[in-house]
Design a protein around this motif. Structure first.
Motif, PDB file in Angstrom:
ATOM      1  N   ASP A 105       0.821  -1.208   0.000  1.00  0.00           N
ATOM      2  CA  ASP A 105       0.000   0.000   0.000  1.00  0.00           C
ATOM      3  C   ASP A 105       0.856   1.260   0.000  1.00  0.00           C
ATOM      4  OD1 ASP A 105      -2.123  -1.675   0.074  1.00  0.00           O
ATOM      5  OD2 ASP A 105      -2.850  -1.096   2.050  1.00  0.00           O
ATOM      6  N   LEU A 106       1.884   1.267   0.859  1.00  0.00           N
ATOM      7  CA  LEU A 106       2.750   2.433   0.929  1.00  0.00           C
ATOM      8  C   LEU A 106       3.569   2.585  -0.349  1.00  0.00           C
ATOM      9  CD1 LEU A 106       3.796   4.784   2.568  1.00  0.00           C
ATOM     10  CD2 LEU A 106       5.449   3.236   3.650  1.00  0.00           C
ATOM     11  N   ILE A 107       4.005   1.479  -0.906  1.00  0.00           N
ATOM     12  CA  ILE A 107       4.786   1.532  -2.139  1.00  0.00           C
ATOM     13  C   ILE A 107       3.946   2.074  -3.290  1.00  0.00           C
ATOM     14  CG2 ILE A 107       5.847   0.083  -3.914  1.00  0.00           C
ATOM     15  CD1 ILE A 107       7.046  -1.589  -1.668  1.00  0.00           C
ATOM     16  N   ARG A 108       2.710   1.598  -3.415  1.00  0.00           N
ATOM     17  CA  ARG A 108       1.833   2.118  -4.465  1.00  0.00           C
ATOM     18  C   ARG A 108       1.653   3.625  -4.304  1.00  0.00           C
ATOM     19  NH1 ARG A 108      -1.531  -2.712  -3.540  1.00  0.00           N
ATOM     20  NH2 ARG A 108      -1.294  -4.103  -5.319  1.00  0.00           N
ATOM     21  N   MET A 109       1.495   4.044  -3.072  1.00  0.00           N
ATOM     22  CA  MET A 109       1.284   5.458  -2.788  1.00  0.00           C
ATOM     23  C   MET A 109       2.476   6.293  -3.247  1.00  0.00           C
ATOM     24  SD  MET A 109       0.587   7.099   0.962  1.00  0.00           S
ATOM     25  CE  MET A 109      -0.752   5.954   1.281  1.00  0.00           C
ATOM     26  N   ILE A 110       3.675   5.843  -2.903  1.00  0.00           N
ATOM     27  CA  ILE A 110       4.875   6.594  -3.242  1.00  0.00           C
ATOM     28  C   ILE A 110       5.125   6.566  -4.749  1.00  0.00           C
ATOM     29  CG2 ILE A 110       7.378   6.677  -2.967  1.00  0.00           C
ATOM     30  CD1 ILE A 110       6.990   5.615  -0.128  1.00  0.00           C
ATOM     31  N   GLU A 111       5.012   5.392  -5.357  1.00  0.00           N
ATOM     32  CA  GLU A 111       5.272   5.279  -6.790  1.00  0.00           C
ATOM     33  C   GLU A 111       4.280   6.088  -7.622  1.00  0.00           C
ATOM     34  OE1 GLU A 111       7.513   1.063  -7.646  1.00  0.00           O
ATOM     35  OE2 GLU A 111       5.344   1.169  -7.923  1.00  0.00           O
ATOM     36  N   SER A 112       3.047   6.133  -7.178  1.00  0.00           N
ATOM     37  CA  SER A 112       2.015   6.800  -7.954  1.00  0.00           C
ATOM     38  C   SER A 112       2.122   8.315  -7.891  1.00  0.00           C
ATOM     39  CB  SER A 112       0.624   6.377  -7.459  1.00  0.00           C
ATOM     40  OG  SER A 112       0.449   4.991  -7.602  1.00  0.00           O
ATOM     41  N   THR A 113       2.925   8.809  -6.984  1.00  0.00           N
ATOM     42  CA  THR A 113       2.999  10.255  -6.812  1.00  0.00           C
ATOM     43  C   THR A 113       4.425  10.785  -6.835  1.00  0.00           C
ATOM     44  OG1 THR A 113       2.965   9.936  -4.406  1.00  0.00           O
ATOM     45  CG2 THR A 113       0.856  10.341  -5.500  1.00  0.00           C
ATOM     46  N   SER A 114       5.347  10.002  -7.385  1.00  0.00           N
ATOM     47  CA  SER A 114       6.738  10.463  -7.443  1.00  0.00           C
ATOM     48  C   SER A 114       7.498   9.688  -8.508  1.00  0.00           C
ATOM     49  CB  SER A 114       7.411  10.258  -6.088  1.00  0.00           C
ATOM     50  OG  SER A 114       7.540   8.866  -5.837  1.00  0.00           O
ATOM     51  N   PRO A 115       8.641  10.213  -8.955  1.00  0.00           N
ATOM     52  CA  PRO A 115       9.428   9.555 -10.005  1.00  0.00           C
ATOM     53  C   PRO A 115      10.385   8.507  -9.453  1.00  0.00           C
ATOM     54  CG  PRO A 115      10.417  11.651  -9.489  1.00  0.00           C
ATOM     55  CD  PRO A 115       9.177  11.540  -8.617  1.00  0.00           C
ATOM     56  N   VAL A 116       9.905   7.584  -8.608  1.00  0.00           N
ATOM     57  CA  VAL A 116      10.739   6.513  -8.080  1.00  0.00           C
ATOM     58  C   VAL A 116      10.067   5.169  -8.345  1.00  0.00           C
ATOM     59  CG1 VAL A 116      11.714   7.990  -6.288  1.00  0.00           C
ATOM     60  CG2 VAL A 116       9.710   6.584  -5.768  1.00  0.00           C
ATOM     61  N   ARG A 117      10.879   4.119  -8.320  1.00  0.00           N
ATOM     62  CA  ARG A 117      10.374   2.767  -8.561  1.00  0.00           C
ATOM     63  C   ARG A 117      10.947   1.810  -7.524  1.00  0.00           C
ATOM     64  NH1 ARG A 117       6.907   4.496 -10.417  1.00  0.00           N
ATOM     65  NH2 ARG A 117       6.007   4.446 -12.490  1.00  0.00           N
ATOM     66  N   PHE A 118      10.095   0.913  -7.038  1.00  0.00           N
ATOM     67  CA  PHE A 118      10.494  -0.119  -6.086  1.00  0.00           C
ATOM     68  C   PHE A 118      10.530  -1.460  -6.809  1.00  0.00           C
ATOM     69  CE2 PHE A 118       9.062   3.253  -3.467  1.00  0.00           C
ATOM     70  CZ  PHE A 118       9.543   3.070  -2.171  1.00  0.00           C
ATOM     71  N   SER A 119      11.500  -2.287  -6.460  1.00  0.00           N
ATOM     72  CA  SER A 119      11.550  -3.645  -6.999  1.00  0.00           C
ATOM     73  C   SER A 119      12.158  -4.556  -5.938  1.00  0.00           C
ATOM     74  CB  SER A 119      12.381  -3.691  -8.288  1.00  0.00           C
ATOM     75  OG  SER A 119      13.701  -3.246  -8.047  1.00  0.00           O
ATOM     76  N   VAL A 120      12.062  -5.860  -6.165  1.00  0.00           N
ATOM     77  CA  VAL A 120      12.587  -6.839  -5.217  1.00  0.00           C
ATOM     78  C   VAL A 120      13.744  -7.592  -5.857  1.00  0.00           C
ATOM     79  CG1 VAL A 120      12.081  -8.911  -3.882  1.00  0.00           C
ATOM     80  CG2 VAL A 120      10.355  -7.120  -4.094  1.00  0.00           C
ATOM     81  N   LYS A 121      14.844  -7.665  -5.147  1.00  0.00           N
ATOM     82  CA  LYS A 121      15.988  -8.452  -5.601  1.00  0.00           C
ATOM     83  C   LYS A 121      16.405  -9.341  -4.444  1.00  0.00           C
ATOM     84  CE  LYS A 121      20.494  -8.190  -7.840  1.00  0.00           C
ATOM     85  NZ  LYS A 121      21.547  -7.295  -8.401  1.00  0.00           N
ATOM     86  N   GLY A 122      16.116 -10.624  -4.573  1.00  0.00           N
ATOM     87  CA  GLY A 122      16.364 -11.531  -3.466  1.00  0.00           C
ATOM     88  C   GLY A 122      15.471 -11.174  -2.292  1.00  0.00           C
ATOM     89  N   LYS A 123      16.071 -10.819  -1.160  1.00  0.00           N
ATOM     90  CA  LYS A 123      15.313 -10.402   0.013  1.00  0.00           C
ATOM     91  C   LYS A 123      15.480  -8.916   0.294  1.00  0.00           C
ATOM     92  CE  LYS A 123      15.336 -14.934   2.261  1.00  0.00           C
ATOM     93  NZ  LYS A 123      15.627 -15.691   3.507  1.00  0.00           N
ATOM     94  N   THR A 124      15.889  -8.178  -0.732  1.00  0.00           N
ATOM     95  CA  THR A 124      16.125  -6.745  -0.592  1.00  0.00           C
ATOM     96  C   THR A 124      15.184  -5.962  -1.486  1.00  0.00           C
ATOM     97  OG1 THR A 124      18.467  -7.100  -0.113  1.00  0.00           O
ATOM     98  CG2 THR A 124      17.839  -4.893  -0.849  1.00  0.00           C
ATOM     99  N   ILE A 125      14.654  -4.848  -0.972  1.00  0.00           N
ATOM    100  CA  ILE A 125      13.839  -3.941  -1.780  1.00  0.00           C
ATOM    101  C   ILE A 125      14.768  -2.878  -2.359  1.00  0.00           C
ATOM    102  CG2 ILE A 125      12.055  -2.159  -1.693  1.00  0.00           C
ATOM    103  CD1 ILE A 125      10.590  -3.852   0.324  1.00  0.00           C
ATOM    104  N   VAL A 126      14.725  -2.708  -3.656  1.00  0.00           N
ATOM    105  CA  VAL A 126      15.589  -1.759  -4.362  1.00  0.00           C
ATOM    106  C   VAL A 126      14.754  -0.561  -4.780  1.00  0.00           C
ATOM    107  CG1 VAL A 126      17.106  -1.403  -6.341  1.00  0.00           C
ATOM    108  CG2 VAL A 126      17.060  -3.623  -5.166  1.00  0.00           C
ATOM    109  N   ILE A 127      15.223   0.648  -4.495  1.00  0.00           N
ATOM    110  CA  ILE A 127      14.536   1.879  -4.878  1.00  0.00           C
ATOM    111  C   ILE A 127      15.400   2.605  -5.908  1.00  0.00           C
ATOM    112  CG2 ILE A 127      13.471   4.008  -4.085  1.00  0.00           C
ATOM    113  CD1 ILE A 127      13.315   2.838  -1.312  1.00  0.00           C
ATOM    114  N   SER A 128      14.800   2.898  -7.059  1.00  0.00           N
ATOM    115  CA  SER A 128      15.536   3.549  -8.152  1.00  0.00           C
ATOM    116  C   SER A 128      14.675   4.637  -8.775  1.00  0.00           C
ATOM    117  CB  SER A 128      15.927   2.508  -9.208  1.00  0.00           C
ATOM    118  OG  SER A 128      14.775   1.841  -9.697  1.00  0.00           O
ATOM    119  N   GLU A 129      15.239   5.378  -9.693  1.00  0.00           N
ATOM    120  CA  GLU A 129      14.495   6.406 -10.413  1.00  0.00           C
ATOM    121  C   GLU A 129      13.524   5.733 -11.363  1.00  0.00           C
ATOM    122  OE1 GLU A 129      17.217  10.354 -10.732  1.00  0.00           O
ATOM    123  OE2 GLU A 129      17.797   8.696 -12.035  1.00  0.00           O
ATOM    124  N   GLY A 130      12.319   6.361 -11.522  1.00  0.00           N
ATOM    125  CA  GLY A 130      11.297   5.793 -12.383  1.00  0.00           C
ATOM    126  C   GLY A 130      11.605   5.993 -13.850  1.00  0.00           C
TER     127      GLY A 130
END
Length: 388
Positions: free
Chosen positions: A363-388
């Motif tokens: 829910d929080l990730i959708r909120m942030i991604e939908s209102t900012s130029p960032v992207r979340f992804s999963v790599k193994g057991k780590t969440i990666v945050i990058s530019e959209g």
């Protein structure tokens, strides 16, 4: 007024239930003019209702959102009008429009992966008694006697509150036998100390305290974050000791944030009065609504909205113009997940808003991604945050 501008105004008014009869007819005409209009409106309304249900309050990174949407080249309801009217669509509409403009099915699938590596925190702690006994506490603990002796009863009551209770008004032992309450990442817990002081401990926090307060002061040692509701005792000041500052009170309610991985520490006063000392700096006295903050030995005082710093004890995240790096630290502690940024610029993105803590991270990730130029992804057991 351009037609696109007018549509924004009508939809906003409809979802806020403030349209006049004439405006209702105007919006109905727009909806009937094209079947696609109804699809758009229904999706916005669905998201609006979902956000209301979660009691979200969020002001999006409007400029970043629109920059991303313009790059996508959306064609429905001219994007040029977003720049003028986006401020009207604070969450939930900010989310609704962004989702409508092109969140792909593969993005929805990606969101579902976050639940595999991150789950909301819960009541969880480990109590270490002075005699070496260790007790694991969680949401199933309740009505449990842990220890009894030296005029103190240690138990977990029916509300799962760890409670130290004096069984006699006279303390016979003058030795302060130290206990520890350790809250791991992904946990939180509450305790009532022997003097009646109540403490809320946040994730990744440790509190060291005496089983009984026997000296001329009531001193505890904190690492992490805690909210204190101190029982008043004019003859025994209550002192919260951290590695970078000490907080001295008689009886009051305040929040202390002293995580070792934060450059800045803070004490935020809700009511009463506190004195904050750090290094050789002259102590700072706070009144309700003020905060002492800064690096060790360089604390300053300012007025703040105390809810932003105490909402965590009420089960909410609240942010006001906070950098994503700081938000990520809170996410990491509460959801017990590692987070990695692909570059420094992403860390500096700022947000204002709030969300219920016990909801899925999606829910929080959708909120942030939908209102900012960032992207979340999963790599193994780590969440990666990058530019959209």
């Amino acid at each position: 007024m351009k037609i696109e501008d007018r549509v924004y105004e009508l939809i906003s008014g409809k979802l806020d239930d403030v349209l006049s009869e004439e405006e209702e007819r105007e919006l109905s005409g727009w909806l009937e003019a094209d079947g696609e209009h109804r699809v758009i409106f229904d999706e916005m309304r669905r998201l609006h209702e979902q956000a209301k249900l979660l009691r979200r309050e969020f002001n999006p990174d409007v400029e970043g959102t629109l920059r991303r949407l313009k790059v996508r080249g959306g064609k429905r309801i001219g994007l040029h009008a977003w720049w003028k009217y986006a401020a009207m669509f604070v969450l939930p509409l900010g989310i609704a429009f962004a989702l409508w403009q092109g969140l792909k099915e593969e993005k929805i699938v990606l969101h579902r992966q976050f639940g595999e590596v991150a789950r909301p925190g819960a009541e969880r702690a480990v109590l270490k008694l002075f005699d070496g006994k260790t007790v694991v506490l969680d949401s199933t603990s309740g009505n449990m006697l842990i220890a009894r002796g030296e005029n103190v009863r240690v138990e977990v009551d029916s509300n799962r509150l760890l409670r130290y209770s004096r069984e006699d008004t006279v303390v016979t032992s003058r030795e302060e036998r130290m206990n520890e309450l350790v809250v791991p990442r992904g946990g939180e817990y509450q305790i009532v100390l022997a003097d009646g002081t109540r403490v809320w401990l946040n994730s990744a926090t440790k509190l060291i305290f005496p089983q009984n307060f026997t000296g001329k002061e009531r001193r505890v040692v904190l690492s992490g974050e805690a909210f204190f509701e101190v029982a008043r005792d004019e003859g025994k000041p209550f002192i919260v000791e951290t590695s970078r500052m000490d907080v001295k009170v008689l009886g009051t309610r305040f929040n202390v944030n002293a995580y070792t991985d934060n450059e800045v520490v803070s004490t935020t006063l809700v009511d009463g009065s506190v004195e904050v000392a750090s290094g050789t700096q002259k102590p700072i006295t706070l009144v309700p609504g003020e905060q002492a903050y800064g690096e060790a030995g360089e604390l300053e005082k300012r007025e703040v909205n105390v809810r932003l710093y105490t909402s965590w004890i009420d089960g909410r995240f609240m942010f006001n113009n906070v950098e994503l790096e700081e938000i990520a630290k809170q996410i990491s502690r509460w959801y017990d997940v590692e987070i990695f940024f692909t570059n420094e610029n992403v860390k500096r993105t700022r947000f204002t808003g709030g969300m219920v803590k016990f909801k899925p991270l999606d829910d929080l990730i959708r909120m942030i991604e939908s209102t900012s130029p960032v992207r979340f992804s999963v790599k193994g057991k780590t969440i990666v945050i990058s530019e959209g």
